[in-house]
Design an enzyme around this catalytic site. Structure first.
Site, PDB file in Angstrom:
ATOM      1  N   HIS A  97      15.996  48.617  38.307  1.00 12.33           N
ATOM      2  CA  HIS A  97      17.349  49.071  38.632  1.00 12.33           C
ATOM      3  C   HIS A  97      17.911  49.786  37.403  1.00 12.33           C
ATOM      4  O   HIS A  97      17.805  49.283  36.285  1.00 12.33           O
ATOM      5  CB  HIS A  97      18.202  47.845  38.993  1.00 12.33           C
ATOM      6  CG  HIS A  97      19.646  48.171  39.137  1.00 12.33           C
ATOM      7  ND1 HIS A  97      20.092  49.205  39.915  1.00 12.33           N
ATOM      8  CD2 HIS A  97      20.754  47.604  38.584  1.00 12.33           C
ATOM      9  CE1 HIS A  97      21.406  49.256  39.852  1.00 12.33           C
ATOM     10  NE2 HIS A  97      21.834  48.308  39.049  1.00 12.33           N
ATOM     11  N   CYS A 132      23.754  45.634  43.617  1.00 10.21           N
ATOM     12  CA  CYS A 132      22.627  46.386  43.044  1.00 10.21           C
ATOM     13  C   CYS A 132      21.273  45.830  43.469  1.00 10.21           C
ATOM     14  O   CYS A 132      20.266  46.527  43.392  1.00 10.21           O
ATOM     15  CB  CYS A 132      22.717  46.409  41.527  1.00 10.21           C
ATOM     16  SG  CYS A 132      24.201  47.218  40.950  1.00 10.21           S
ATOM     17  N   ASN A 187      24.149  54.470  37.218  1.00 10.63           N
ATOM     18  CA  ASN A 187      23.895  53.290  38.048  1.00 10.63           C
ATOM     19  C   ASN A 187      24.403  53.578  39.468  1.00 10.63           C
ATOM     20  O   ASN A 187      25.609  53.678  39.680  1.00 10.63           O
ATOM     21  CB  ASN A 187      24.622  52.090  37.434  1.00 10.63           C
ATOM     22  CG  ASN A 187      24.437  50.803  38.235  1.00 10.63           C
ATOM     23  OD1 ASN A 187      23.917  50.823  39.350  1.00 10.63           O
ATOM     24  ND2 ASN A 187      24.875  49.699  37.674  1.00 10.63           N
TER      25      ASN A 187
HETATM   26  N1  ACO Z   1      33.855  54.131  25.540  1.00  7.12           N
HETATM   27  C1  ACO Z   1      34.141  53.659  24.324  1.00  7.12           C
HETATM   28  N2  ACO Z   1      34.324  52.351  24.084  1.00  7.12           N
HETATM   29  C2  ACO Z   1      34.196  51.499  25.103  1.00  7.12           C
HETATM   30  C3  ACO Z   1      33.895  51.931  26.416  1.00  7.12           C
HETATM   31  C4  ACO Z   1      33.728  53.322  26.615  1.00  7.12           C
HETATM   32  N3  ACO Z   1      33.418  53.850  27.804  1.00  7.12           N
HETATM   33  N4  ACO Z   1      33.834  50.851  27.227  1.00  7.12           N
HETATM   34  C5  ACO Z   1      34.076  49.775  26.474  1.00  7.12           C
HETATM   35  N5  ACO Z   1      34.310  50.162  25.196  1.00  7.12           N
HETATM   36  C6  ACO Z   1      34.607  49.315  24.036  1.00  7.12           C
HETATM   37  C7  ACO Z   1      35.188  47.971  24.422  1.00  7.12           C
HETATM   38  O1  ACO Z   1      36.568  48.077  24.641  1.00  7.12           O
HETATM   39  C8  ACO Z   1      34.851  47.131  23.221  1.00  7.12           C
HETATM   40  O2  ACO Z   1      35.779  47.408  22.215  1.00  7.12           O
HETATM   41  P1  ACO Z   1      36.321  46.224  21.261  1.00  7.12           P
HETATM   42  O3  ACO Z   1      35.107  45.729  20.544  1.00  7.12           O
HETATM   43  O4  ACO Z   1      37.320  46.929  20.405  1.00  7.12           O
HETATM   44  O5  ACO Z   1      36.900  45.222  22.204  1.00  7.12           O
HETATM   45  C9  ACO Z   1      33.483  47.698  22.766  1.00  7.12           C
HETATM   46  O6  ACO Z   1      33.397  49.000  23.363  1.00  7.12           O
HETATM   47  C10 ACO Z   1      32.302  46.855  23.167  1.00  7.12           C
HETATM   48  O7  ACO Z   1      32.441  46.514  24.555  1.00  7.12           O
HETATM   49  P2  ACO Z   1      31.377  45.620  25.310  1.00  7.12           P
HETATM   50  O8  ACO Z   1      31.795  45.467  26.734  1.00  7.12           O
HETATM   51  O9  ACO Z   1      31.111  44.381  24.513  1.00  7.12           O
HETATM   52  O10 ACO Z   1      30.102  46.578  25.208  1.00  7.12           O
HETATM   53  P3  ACO Z   1      28.634  46.302  25.652  1.00  7.12           P
HETATM   54  O11 ACO Z   1      27.723  46.548  24.541  1.00  7.12           O
HETATM   55  O12 ACO Z   1      28.488  45.017  26.409  1.00  7.12           O
HETATM   56  O13 ACO Z   1      28.383  47.506  26.709  1.00  7.12           O
HETATM   57  C11 ACO Z   1      28.270  47.765  29.105  1.00  7.12           C
HETATM   58  C12 ACO Z   1      29.167  47.583  27.871  1.00  7.12           C
HETATM   59  C13 ACO Z   1      27.568  49.105  28.966  1.00  7.12           C
HETATM   60  C14 ACO Z   1      29.123  47.734  30.333  1.00  7.12           C
HETATM   61  C15 ACO Z   1      27.210  46.632  29.158  1.00  7.12           C
HETATM   62  O14 ACO Z   1      27.862  45.391  28.934  1.00  7.12           O
HETATM   63  C16 ACO Z   1      26.464  46.552  30.452  1.00  7.12           C
HETATM   64  O15 ACO Z   1      25.660  47.409  30.768  1.00  7.12           O
HETATM   65  N6  ACO Z   1      26.642  45.464  31.227  1.00  7.12           N
HETATM   66  C17 ACO Z   1      25.835  45.139  32.385  1.00  7.12           C
HETATM   67  C18 ACO Z   1      26.146  46.002  33.565  1.00  7.12           C
HETATM   68  C19 ACO Z   1      25.290  45.599  34.739  1.00  7.12           C
HETATM   69  O16 ACO Z   1      24.076  45.500  34.631  1.00  7.12           O
HETATM   70  N7  ACO Z   1      25.899  45.314  35.875  1.00  7.12           N
HETATM   71  C20 ACO Z   1      25.153  44.815  37.012  1.00  7.12           C
HETATM   72  C21 ACO Z   1      24.762  45.893  37.921  1.00  7.12           C
HETATM   73  S1  ACO Z   1      26.125  46.781  38.612  1.00  7.12           S
HETATM   74  C22 ACO Z   1      26.404  46.257  40.275  1.00  7.12           C
HETATM   75  O17 ACO Z   1      25.931  45.270  40.738  1.00  7.12           O
HETATM   76  C23 ACO Z   1      27.392  47.065  41.080  1.00  7.12           C
END
Ligand code: ACO
Length: 328
Positions: A255, A114, A285
């Site tokens: 980003h 990214c 993204n």
């Molecule tokens: N729908 C419903 N529930 C979901 C989903 C979904 N699509 N995905 C995950 N969950 C659940 C999980 O299983 C978890 O359930 P649990 O509590 O029963 O275990 C709960 O939701 C919380 O999951 P988290 O992963 O802790 O959720 P979080 O608030 O962290 O959000 C997300 C997840 C959106 C992926 C976030 O962590 C994020 O944006 N991370 C950073 C991404 C990023 O910036 N990446 C770098 C750039 S990408 C690149 O370089 C290619």
């Protein structure tokens, strides 16, 4: 030797097919509400089956050349930032060079996920300032949908396909153009976000495919925490080093990974959200394509004027993070 490099044209391209959160509800155990609340994304674009990364890059590049009033034959270098190349070999930049008919241009890819577009911009800026190249096409392009595990709800709701491009040209006006670029990496954290299979570590095999190792794996929550910390100090440092305040920045172009990361970064800077470019609701993204798409849309929407300071920032796999300060 040239004193600076300036952006003389921008372009972007999004494939026609729209995949909404409601469409995803039918594919994995998720809801429109969860995706909007946790990410800010409502829909994303998906490339047609016969479209490759270089096809998307080509559309964005033609638009950037048109906006700059330049021909492909005038380019002397093409740099493509991508994590989803057409093939492992040759580079997507070479495929793009052929499609554009940019026969005078050298061509290579940059891989920094990214942050790739900002890494590519830094390389292009350095080459122009050194005097070796004058007209460089810098492209971010991704077909992430082909590397997505459509059974993994924790990743497949996040990403989209698209491409953005800018033309960077040599200039003798040292008061405009790319003012500074900051690049960072922490390879120790590579496991937070990676595609395990298909490279030399885990070559293609039936077992590798059965284990679904050819898809993006992300430890989202840990990545999120590192991203917020890294970006908050990055944007503050970028301004400090350039002797600027948040009020000097006309537009922050982050980003487009997650609205919560963007809100945290803007708040740390004290930047009101009406001076932050957002399109993730419609685009998702798009990794290396994210910033150049957002920049082109901002330019077309009249949100950037001559002599405005623009701050770009990105975070991604590697882990890598980067920022760029531009005087338009
Ligand atoms: N729908 C419903 N529930 C979901 C989903 C979904 N699509 N995905 C995950 N969950 C659940 C999980 O299983 C978890 O359930 P649990 O509590 O029963 O275990 C709960 O939701 C919380 O999951 P988290 O992963 O802790 O959720 P979080 O608030 O962290 O959000 C997300 C997840 C959106 C992926 C976030 O962590 C994020 O944006 N991370 C950073 C991404 C990023 O910036 N990446 C770098 C750039 S990408 C690149 O370089 C290619």
């Amino acid at each position: 030797m040239h004193l600076s490099s300036t952006i003389t044209g921008t372009g972007s391209y999004l494939p026609e097919r729209v995949l909404t959160n409601h469409d995803l509800e039918a594919m994995v155990d998720t809801t429109d509400e969860w995706i909007i609340e946790r990410t800010g994304i409502k829909e994303r674009r998906i490339a047609a089956d016969d479209q490759t990364t270089s096809d998307l890059a080509c559309e964005a590049s033609k638009a950037a050349l048109r906006s700059a009033g330049r021909q492909a034959q005038e380019l002397d270098l093409i740099i493509v930032a991508t994590t989803t190349p057409d093939m492992l070999m040759p580079s997507t930049a070479c495929m793009l060079q052929a499609k554009l008919g940019a026969s005078r241009a050298a061509a290579f890819d940059v891989s920094a996920a990214c942050s790739g577009f900002l890494y590519a911009l830094a390389v292009a800026n350095g080459m122009i300032r050194s005097g070796s190249h004058k007209r460089v096409l810098v492209v971010g392009a991704e077909v992430l949908s082909r590397f997505m595990d459509w059974q993994d709800r924790s990743t497949c709701v996040l990403f989209g396909d698209g491409a953005g491009a800018v033309l960077l040209e040599a200039s003798d006006d040292k008061n405009r153009g790319i003012m500074s670029v900051k690049l960072h990496a922490d390879g120790k954290l590579w496991e937070l976000l990676h595609i395990p299979g298909g490279g030399s570590t885990e070559p293609i095999s039936h077992k590798m495919i059965e284990d679904r190792l050819n898809f993006i794996k992300m430890r989202g929550n840990e990545t999120f925490k590192v991203a917020v910390r890294a970006l908050e100090s990055l944007v503050v440092d970028s301004l400090k080093e350039n002797g600027l305040k948040a009020s000097d920045i006309a537009l922050l172009i982050p980003h487009q990974a997650n609205i919560r990361i963007i809100l945290a970064t803007a708040s740390r800077l004290g930047m009101p959200m009406d001076r932050v470019m957002l399109n993730l609701e419609r685009v998702g993204n798009t990794s290396a394509a994210s910033i150049p798409i957002a920049m082109d849309e901002a330019a077309k929407q009249g949100r950037i004027s001559e002599n405005d300071y623009i701050l770009l920032e990105a975070f991604g796999a590697g882990l890598t993070w980067a920022s760029a300060l531009i005087k338009w």
